[in-house]
Design a protein around this motif. Sequence first.
Motif, mmCIF file in Angstrom:
data_model
loop_
_atom_site.group_PDB
_atom_site.id
_atom_site.type_symbol
_atom_site.label_atom_id
_atom_site.label_comp_id
_atom_site.label_asym_id
_atom_site.label_seq_id
_atom_site.Cartn_x
_atom_site.Cartn_y
_atom_site.Cartn_z
ATOM 1 N N PHE A 71 50.977 39.359 48.247
ATOM 2 C CA PHE A 71 49.833 39.089 49.122
ATOM 3 C C PHE A 71 49.750 40.087 50.273
ATOM 4 C CE2 PHE A 71 51.199 34.562 47.913
ATOM 5 C CZ PHE A 71 50.628 34.697 46.670
ATOM 6 N N ASN A 105 52.936 34.221 42.088
ATOM 7 C CA ASN A 105 51.612 34.437 42.639
ATOM 8 C C ASN A 105 50.927 33.089 42.818
ATOM 9 O OD1 ASN A 105 49.132 35.975 43.289
ATOM 10 N ND2 ASN A 105 50.172 37.631 42.189
ATOM 11 N N ASN A 109 44.651 33.563 44.008
ATOM 12 C CA ASN A 109 44.713 35.027 44.070
ATOM 13 C C ASN A 109 44.463 35.643 42.692
ATOM 14 O OD1 ASN A 109 45.267 37.571 45.464
ATOM 15 N ND2 ASN A 109 47.170 37.626 44.300
ATOM 16 N N ARG A 112 40.911 36.174 41.357
ATOM 17 C CA ARG A 112 40.144 37.215 42.046
ATOM 18 C C ARG A 112 40.496 38.602 41.520
ATOM 19 N NH1 ARG A 112 42.054 37.528 46.942
ATOM 20 N NH2 ARG A 112 40.411 38.989 47.558
ATOM 21 N N HIS A 113 41.274 38.645 40.424
ATOM 22 C CA HIS A 113 41.675 39.928 39.837
ATOM 23 C C HIS A 113 41.191 40.022 38.390
ATOM 24 C CE1 HIS A 113 44.416 40.055 43.289
ATOM 25 N NE2 HIS A 113 44.543 41.347 43.054
ATOM 26 N N PRO A 122 41.357 43.412 43.841
ATOM 27 C CA PRO A 122 40.791 42.061 43.844
ATOM 28 C C PRO A 122 39.320 42.050 44.222
ATOM 29 C CG PRO A 122 42.026 42.431 45.862
ATOM 30 C CD PRO A 122 42.252 43.647 44.989
#
Length: 308
Positions: A71, A105, A109, A112-113, A122
Motif C-alpha cells: 500500500f 493484500n 485494493n 482497483r488493479h 491502480p
Amino acid sequence: MLTKTIIVTNQTMNTNKSVVEFTFVSKPNSSSISKQWLKVTPEQGILVPTESVEITFTLQVTSEIAPLLNFNKETLQDILIFRLENGTDHYIEVNGEFQYTCIRNTLENLVRHPKPLRENMPLSLNTAVVLSIPKELWRLVDYLHKHSLDTPNLFKEPGDGEQIDELVEMLDTGADLSNFRGNVHSVARCLVYFLESLEHPVVPVSVFNKSTEAFHSLLNCQKFLLGISTTHYNVFHYIVAFLRDGVLEHSKQNQLSVDSLVEIFAPVLVRPDKQDGVVLEGCAQFLRNFLLVPQEDVIPKAGPLISK
C-alpha cells in the motif's frame, strides 16, 4: 529473504596500537539501529589491525511488512550509522525494490488493479468502475473449474510449495495460467493461501459481533452480509457459488462433502477475534448454511468481472 555481506578492514599496520571497537547505533528519535525488515549481524565488535570483519545485512519481508509495502506505506530504504570508537560516524545506505503482490493484500485494493499487480497501475480512488472481484481470484477459480473438479481430495492435498510460489508470480505478472505445468493440488492450495493471506478476511470480523446462535438461520446470515462492502459481498458469494455449484456437483469424483469444504474454507473466509469452540462452530455453520441450500435461494452466480 535477501542477504548481502560487506567486509570491513582495519588497515592500521602498527600492531602495537589497540584494537578498534565498532557498533551500529540507533538513529535520532529511534530505539533501533534499522527498520524492522532489516537485520544486521554482528551489530558490534572489534577490528584488529590488518584484519577484517564480515557484516551481514539480511532483508526479510514478513507478513506484517508486506501490506505496508503493497500500500506504499513503507519503502525498502534505510540508512544505518556505523560508529568507530573515538572516530567518526559512517553512514551505510540500504536500498531494495519491492515487487507488488496479491499476497498480504486487501480485496478493495485488488479490485482497483485491472492490470497485473506488478505494474502497480491502480484505478483512481474516484472512479466508479472497478472489478467486481479480484482478477487473481477469478483466474484461480477459472483454472480449477476447467481442470480439477473431478480430482480426488481436491483442497486436502498440500500442494507443492515451489509451485505455489510460481503461481503467485504468474498471478502478479499476468502470465497465462494455461502455461502452468504443475499439479492441480498446488492451484487449489494457492487459492486457499490467497484467501488466508488477505489483510482483512472475506467475511469481516464485525459480522461476528452477533450471537453465534443466530448463524443457524440462513436468513440471519443473509441479513448480516448486507452490511458488508460490495467487494467482500461479491467475493463471498463467488466462492460459495464455485464450491456449491462446481466442487460439490462433482462430489462423487472428488470425494468432497459440505463438511470437508467447511472445515477447509470457514477458517480462511471467516477469522473471528475469538478462537473458542463455540465461535468457531458458529463460523462453520455460517458457511454451511450457504452450501446446503439451492442456488436460487441464496444468490445468483457471480456476474461480470467489471462492476460499477
